[in-house]
Design a protein around this motif. Structure first.
Motif, PDB file in Angstrom:
ATOM      1  N   MET A   1       0.827  -1.174   0.000  1.00  0.00           N
ATOM      2  CA  MET A   1       0.000   0.000   0.000  1.00  0.00           C
ATOM      3  C   MET A   1       0.873   1.239   0.000  1.00  0.00           C
ATOM      4  N   ASN A   2       0.408   2.222  -0.683  1.00  0.00           N
ATOM      5  CA  ASN A   2       1.187   3.429  -0.883  1.00  0.00           C
ATOM      6  C   ASN A   2       1.097   4.353   0.338  1.00  0.00           C
ATOM      7  N   VAL A  18      -2.095  -0.220   8.979  1.00  0.00           N
ATOM      8  CA  VAL A  18      -2.176  -1.234   7.931  1.00  0.00           C
ATOM      9  C   VAL A  18      -1.752  -2.588   8.488  1.00  0.00           C
ATOM     10  N   LYS A  22      -4.025  -6.040   8.808  1.00  0.00           N
ATOM     11  CA  LYS A  22      -3.604  -7.318   8.228  1.00  0.00           C
ATOM     12  C   LYS A  22      -3.510  -8.421   9.277  1.00  0.00           C
ATOM     13  N   TYR A  49     -12.014   3.477   6.091  1.00  0.00           N
ATOM     14  CA  TYR A  49     -12.349   2.215   5.416  1.00  0.00           C
ATOM     15  C   TYR A  49     -13.730   2.294   4.789  1.00  0.00           C
ATOM     16  N   ALA A  77      -6.822   3.034   2.356  1.00  0.00           N
ATOM     17  CA  ALA A  77      -5.886   2.205   1.590  1.00  0.00           C
ATOM     18  C   ALA A  77      -6.223   0.722   1.734  1.00  0.00           C
ATOM     19  N   CYS A  78      -6.567   0.296   2.938  1.00  0.00           N
ATOM     20  CA  CYS A  78      -6.918  -1.114   3.152  1.00  0.00           C
ATOM     21  C   CYS A  78      -8.178  -1.478   2.371  1.00  0.00           C
ATOM     22  N   ALA A  80      -9.306   0.031  -0.367  1.00  0.00           N
ATOM     23  CA  ALA A  80      -8.980   0.062  -1.790  1.00  0.00           C
ATOM     24  C   ALA A  80      -8.245  -1.207  -2.220  1.00  0.00           C
ATOM     25  N   ALA A  81      -7.413  -1.733  -1.344  1.00  0.00           N
ATOM     26  CA  ALA A  81      -6.649  -2.940  -1.668  1.00  0.00           C
ATOM     27  C   ALA A  81      -7.549  -4.168  -1.800  1.00  0.00           C
ATOM     28  N   GLU A  82      -8.736  -4.103  -1.216  1.00  0.00           N
ATOM     29  CA  GLU A  82      -9.657  -5.242  -1.285  1.00  0.00           C
ATOM     30  C   GLU A  82     -10.460  -5.279  -2.580  1.00  0.00           C
ATOM     31  N   GLY A  83     -10.392  -4.224  -3.355  1.00  0.00           N
ATOM     32  CA  GLY A  83     -11.093  -4.204  -4.636  1.00  0.00           C
ATOM     33  C   GLY A  83     -12.602  -4.149  -4.486  1.00  0.00           C
TER      34      GLY A  83
END
Length: 90
Positions: A1-2, A18, A22, A49, A77-78, A80-83
């Motif tokens: 993640m950025n 983050v 996780k 989130y 970010a978390c 967004a990472a899950e799509g």
């Protein structure tokens, strides 16, 4: 993640949130695995989130230099990472 934060405190806060997400850390999750917003930046994280505003929002440059803002951005970010299939829908 950025992690776009340059300030070391905010950079560490983002990375910490983050990592807690996780690892399903108790600062962000109840014993049953549900979202928990009562400790360690959890409230700001879960607002990020879910894509909701935290308080009055982060309007000023000063607002964006707080650990709460870094936590909020980590939540974004978390998510967004899950799509397209979030683990914790609104």
């Amino acid at each position: 993640m950025n992690n776009r934060f340059r300030n070391p405190i905010l950079r560490n806060q983002f990375d910490s949130m983050v990592s807690k997400y996780k690892r399903r850390h108790s600062d962000l999750f109840t014993a049953d695995g549900a979202p928990h917003s009562g400790a360690g930046g959890g409230q700001a994280f879960w607002h990020g989130y879910r894509g909701t505003t935290f308080g009055a929002g982060f309007v000023t440059a000063h607002d964006k230099q707080t650990p709460a803002y870094a936590s909020w951005r980590a939540g974004q970010a978390c998510r967004a990472a899950e799509g397209s299939s979030p683990a914790y829908p609104h």
